[in-house]
Design a protein around this motif. Structure first.
Motif, mmCIF file in Angstrom:
data_model
loop_
_atom_site.group_PDB
_atom_site.id
_atom_site.type_symbol
_atom_site.label_atom_id
_atom_site.label_comp_id
_atom_site.label_asym_id
_atom_site.label_seq_id
_atom_site.Cartn_x
_atom_site.Cartn_y
_atom_site.Cartn_z
ATOM 1 N N GLY A 1 21.626 69.364 44.910
ATOM 2 C CA GLY A 1 20.620 70.016 44.809
ATOM 3 C C GLY A 1 19.850 69.838 46.192
ATOM 4 N N PRO A 2 19.487 70.756 47.008
ATOM 5 C CA PRO A 2 18.724 70.619 48.318
ATOM 6 C C PRO A 2 17.389 69.954 47.876
ATOM 7 N N TRP A 3 16.381 70.583 47.121
ATOM 8 C CA TRP A 3 15.080 69.995 46.922
ATOM 9 C C TRP A 3 15.023 68.683 45.904
ATOM 10 N N LEU A 4 16.254 68.359 45.184
ATOM 11 C CA LEU A 4 16.155 67.270 44.441
ATOM 12 C C LEU A 4 16.336 66.120 45.442
ATOM 13 N N LEU A 5 17.299 66.368 46.363
ATOM 14 C CA LEU A 5 17.827 65.173 47.248
ATOM 15 C C LEU A 5 16.528 64.868 48.068
ATOM 16 N N LYS A 6 15.643 65.862 48.470
ATOM 17 C CA LYS A 6 14.388 65.609 49.131
ATOM 18 C C LYS A 6 13.034 64.936 48.113
ATOM 19 N N SER A 7 13.474 65.041 47.024
ATOM 20 C CA SER A 7 12.267 64.367 46.081
ATOM 21 C C SER A 7 13.003 63.912 44.995
ATOM 22 N N PRO A 8 13.634 62.801 44.867
ATOM 23 C CA PRO A 8 14.577 62.462 43.653
ATOM 24 C C PRO A 8 13.675 61.512 42.899
ATOM 25 N N ASN A 9 13.699 61.657 41.449
ATOM 26 C CA ASN A 9 13.043 60.968 40.470
ATOM 27 C C ASN A 9 14.123 60.138 39.688
ATOM 28 N N ALA A 10 13.671 59.445 38.664
ATOM 29 C CA ALA A 10 14.539 58.663 37.995
ATOM 30 C C ALA A 10 15.718 59.341 37.201
ATOM 31 N N ALA A 11 15.343 60.352 36.491
ATOM 32 C CA ALA A 11 16.350 61.400 36.049
ATOM 33 C C ALA A 11 17.439 61.796 37.110
ATOM 34 N N PHE A 12 17.075 61.900 38.262
ATOM 35 C CA PHE A 12 18.314 62.382 39.376
ATOM 36 C C PHE A 12 19.301 61.019 39.533
ATOM 37 N N HIS A 13 18.526 59.708 39.696
ATOM 38 C CA HIS A 13 19.295 58.719 40.005
ATOM 39 C C HIS A 13 20.088 58.518 38.581
ATOM 40 N N SER A 14 19.534 58.766 37.367
ATOM 41 C CA SER A 14 20.502 58.278 36.132
ATOM 42 C C SER A 14 21.769 59.297 36.123
ATOM 43 N N LYS A 15 21.438 60.635 36.405
ATOM 44 C CA LYS A 15 22.293 61.557 36.507
ATOM 45 C C LYS A 15 23.470 61.246 37.376
ATOM 46 N N TRP A 16 23.234 60.689 38.475
ATOM 47 C CA TRP A 16 24.430 60.496 39.550
ATOM 48 C C TRP A 16 24.969 59.092 39.328
ATOM 49 N N ARG A 17 24.307 58.144 38.781
ATOM 50 C CA ARG A 17 24.881 56.852 38.712
ATOM 51 C C ARG A 17 25.999 57.285 37.277
ATOM 52 N N GLY A 18 25.336 58.359 36.466
ATOM 53 C CA GLY A 18 26.261 58.373 35.372
ATOM 54 C C GLY A 18 27.607 59.219 35.917
ATOM 55 N N GLU A 19 27.342 60.114 36.916
ATOM 56 C CA GLU A 19 28.526 60.652 37.476
ATOM 57 C C GLU A 19 29.451 59.556 38.161
ATOM 58 N N ILE A 20 29.027 58.631 38.757
ATOM 59 C CA ILE A 20 29.887 57.543 39.211
ATOM 60 C C ILE A 20 30.809 57.005 38.232
ATOM 61 N N SER A 21 29.770 56.737 37.260
ATOM 62 C CA SER A 21 30.575 56.049 36.045
ATOM 63 C C SER A 21 31.832 56.851 35.516
ATOM 64 N N LYS A 22 31.698 58.150 35.288
ATOM 65 C CA LYS A 22 32.692 58.981 34.967
ATOM 66 C C LYS A 22 33.814 59.058 35.993
ATOM 67 N N LEU A 23 33.426 59.086 37.210
ATOM 68 C CA LEU A 23 34.706 58.981 38.398
ATOM 69 C C LEU A 23 35.407 57.571 38.214
ATOM 70 N N GLU A 24 34.648 56.513 37.931
ATOM 71 C CA GLU A 24 35.335 55.375 38.001
ATOM 72 C C GLU A 24 36.187 55.128 36.715
ATOM 73 N N THR A 25 35.805 55.747 35.707
ATOM 74 C CA THR A 25 36.611 55.736 34.568
ATOM 75 C C THR A 25 37.865 56.440 34.815
ATOM 76 N N ILE A 26 37.661 57.793 35.505
ATOM 77 C CA ILE A 26 39.066 58.561 35.994
ATOM 78 C C ILE A 26 39.638 57.690 37.062
ATOM 79 N N LEU A 27 39.311 56.789 37.870
ATOM 80 C CA LEU A 27 39.872 56.308 38.765
ATOM 81 C C LEU A 27 40.690 55.094 38.182
ATOM 82 N N ALA A 28 40.159 54.502 37.081
ATOM 83 C CA ALA A 28 40.922 53.430 36.581
ATOM 84 C C ALA A 28 42.226 53.940 35.625
#
Length: 259
Positions: free
Chosen positions: A196-223
């Motif tokens: 998200g172009p606007w979200l990247l320019k003004s990230p909030n806690a929910a944004f960080h939470s979403k993408w940390r969750g995405e990393i966790s999902k990817l790490e599960t797939i990687l494992a």
């Protein structure tokens, strides 16, 4: 006044409806958004569109109970089929997948149903990137993106208007490469569409939470892939590792102290 109580997610969508609008809420369920929009003065006329018989009946009852039958038209039909071209100037679609919302808009556009529409307020549950790509490809540009967490789920609201090419309000400008950490980390067009172009320019806690969750999902797939002996698994592992690194680098560059 019926004093409809909206979730924070729907309240955010309501905020995006221009005051004095004639708008259509597609997939309106119990017509909560149209009733709230009329009662708060946001809209002067609303259409509640619903394809399924149960929610359609519920919407009819809710509108009647609110005494708003003269200014809210409850219609049963698939997507934008409930509209006549030029009938509304704003369309809201909330609570569906991004792919389905894009499909609804696409079918409607082909039949001229977006004629006269100046604002789209869209709340996809998943597949925000698919919706962003549709908007880019079909002459719409985002003027706002919001992200919030409610009841353990994360929601995004995308607000778009017709694109004016060559102006500041163009997708070419919006999706220009974004440089982070003094240019050490680059966000290209694909990453801007994903996050998200606007979200990247003004990230909030929910944004960080979403993408940390995405990393966790990817790490599960990687494992899981690391346990696979299939030849194709190696290529997938490389792709996912690169994706994890890319998202991690971007998050590390963004401010984390916004509410």
């Amino acid at each position: 006044m019926n004093n409809i109580k909206l979730s924070n997610r729907l309240r955010l969508v309501l905020d995006k409806i221009p005051t004095g609008s004639k708008f259509a809420d597609i997939g309106s369920d119990h017509a909560l958004l149209p009733i709230a929009a009329i009662e708060t003065g946001k809209a002067v006329f609303a259409i509640a569109g619903e394809v399924n018989p149960g929610p359609f009946d519920a919407a009819c009852k809710a509108v009647a109970a609110a005494g708003q039958g003269k200014v809210i038209s409850v219609r049963r039909g698939d997507g934008l089929e409930v509209l006549e071209p030029g009938e509304v100037d704003c369309i809201t679609i909330a609570g569906m997948g991004g792919s389905l919302i894009a499909s609804i808009l696409n079918r409607g556009q082909v039949k001229g149903k977006l004629q006269g529409v100046s604002v789209l307020a869209l709340q996809p549950n998943v597949g925000e990137d698919i919706l962003r790509r549709w908007l880019i490809d079909n002459g719409w540009v985002l003027i706002a993106e919001n992200i919030l967490e409610e009841d353990g789920k994360i929601y995004e609201v995308l607000t778009a208007v017709p694109e004016v090419k060559g102006s500041e309000l163009s997708n070419e400008n919006l999706y220009k490469e974004l440089l982070l950490d003094d240019g050490k980390v680059k966000c290209g067009r694909d990453m801007l569409v994903q996050m998200g172009p606007w979200l990247l320019k003004s990230p909030n806690a929910a944004f960080h939470s979403k993408w940390r969750g995405e990393i966790s999902k990817l790490e599960t797939i990687l494992a899981s892939l690391l346990r696979s002996e299939l030849e194709s698994a190696e290529e997938k592992r490389i792709t996912i590792q690169a994706r994890i690194q890319e998202i991690t680098e971007v998050l590390q560059c963004l401010p984390k102290d916004k509410p």
